[in-house]
Design a protein around this motif. Structure first.
Motif, short mmCIF file in Angstrom:
data_model
loop_
_atom_site.label_atom_id
_atom_site.label_comp_id
_atom_site.label_asym_id
_atom_site.label_seq_id
_atom_site.Cartn_x
_atom_site.Cartn_y
_atom_site.Cartn_z
N MET A 81 13.80 -25.48 -45.87
CA MET A 81 13.09 -24.32 -46.40
C MET A 81 11.90 -24.05 -45.48
SD MET A 81 11.32 -23.71 -50.14
CE MET A 81 12.82 -24.10 -51.01
N VAL A 82 11.63 -22.78 -45.23
CA VAL A 82 10.54 -22.40 -44.34
C VAL A 82 9.22 -23.06 -44.78
CG1 VAL A 82 9.11 -20.45 -43.59
CG2 VAL A 82 11.60 -20.26 -43.55
N ALA A 83 8.94 -23.08 -46.07
CA ALA A 83 7.70 -23.70 -46.56
C ALA A 83 7.63 -25.17 -46.19
CB ALA A 83 7.59 -23.53 -48.07
N GLN A 84 8.76 -25.86 -46.26
CA GLN A 84 8.78 -27.27 -45.91
C GLN A 84 8.53 -27.47 -44.42
OE1 GLN A 84 12.68 -27.94 -47.67
NE2 GLN A 84 11.76 -29.37 -49.14
N LEU A 85 9.12 -26.61 -43.60
CA LEU A 85 8.90 -26.71 -42.15
C LEU A 85 7.43 -26.45 -41.82
CD1 LEU A 85 9.82 -27.13 -39.28
CD2 LEU A 85 10.62 -24.74 -39.25
N ILE A 86 6.86 -25.45 -42.43
CA ILE A 86 5.44 -25.15 -42.21
C ILE A 86 4.60 -26.37 -42.61
CG2 ILE A 86 3.49 -23.75 -43.00
CD1 ILE A 86 5.51 -21.40 -43.20
N SER B 89 15.63 -15.10 -48.68
CA SER B 89 14.95 -15.08 -49.97
C SER B 89 13.94 -13.94 -49.97
CB SER B 89 14.23 -16.42 -50.19
OG SER B 89 13.39 -16.34 -51.32
N PRO B 90 13.73 -13.31 -51.12
CA PRO B 90 12.69 -12.28 -51.18
C PRO B 90 11.30 -12.89 -51.02
CG PRO B 90 13.72 -12.58 -53.34
CD PRO B 90 14.47 -13.42 -52.37
N ALA B 91 11.17 -14.16 -51.34
CA ALA B 91 9.91 -14.89 -51.10
C ALA B 91 10.03 -15.53 -49.72
CB ALA B 91 9.68 -15.94 -52.17
N PRO B 92 9.32 -15.03 -48.72
CA PRO B 92 9.55 -15.44 -47.33
C PRO B 92 9.51 -16.95 -47.08
CG PRO B 92 7.83 -13.77 -47.45
CD PRO B 92 8.23 -14.10 -48.84
#
Length: 170
Positions: A119-124, A159-162
């Protein structure tokens, strides 16, 4: 005049720009340079001012020191030099503010991306935690978006939530 700064690129830009604006100001300037790293609850991290609560600021005054005119002029000259380079990004390298290309952090982002989906959030979060770059999550997100457009990442589940999009390395 008191200038607070830490070792994040944005804060160092603020210090240099302030020195340039105040280079010939007829006032005494002091700086409060926060420690580069701090350990809290067993975790060592960059000590960014933006992450501190108002009750923590007073304790940092022990780091206050006068900014000599020679240092003020040197910071101002460095800022003018950085402005003349007109680079898209500034980074802190070896305790020095430098101009860097827009893709400067891309290799670090790619190195933290696993071979499988993430997930993008996890990578960030991994980039922020592991690389300790002192940069914002928004900058990392924008670079991930660029890496997707350039084919280095593939969108597996939009996802609509980036930040909730699932991606993987290409």
């Amino acid at each position: 005049m008191r200038i607070w700064y830490d070792h994040t690129p944005a804060s160092l830009c603020g210090l240099h720009a302030s020195a340039a604006l105040l280079e010939d100001a007829p006032c005494q300037i002091t700086v409060v340079e926060t420690p580069e790293l701090e350990t809290k609850n067993g975790v060592t991290r960059r000590a960014a001012l933006c992450e501190r609560g108002p009750t923590e600021m007073g304790a940092l005054l022990r780091y206050e020191r006068p900014l000599p005119d020679t240092d003020r002029h040197a910071l101002a000259a460095r800022w003018r030099s950085l402005q003349a380079e007109n680079a898209p990004l500034r980074a802190e390298q070896n305790h020095r503010l430098t101009s860097v290309p827009a893709g400067f952090y891309d290799a670090m982002i790619l190195s933290e991306a696993p071979a499988n989906e993430i997930m993008v959030a996890q990578l960030i979060g991994k980039v922020l935690a592991e690389c300790r770059l002192g940069i914002s999550d928004q900058l990392i997100y924008r670079r991930i978006e660029h890496l997707k457009r350039s084919g280095k990442f593939l969108s597996v589940q939009p996802s609509p939530a980036p930040y909730q999009e699932i991606i993987r390395r290409a």
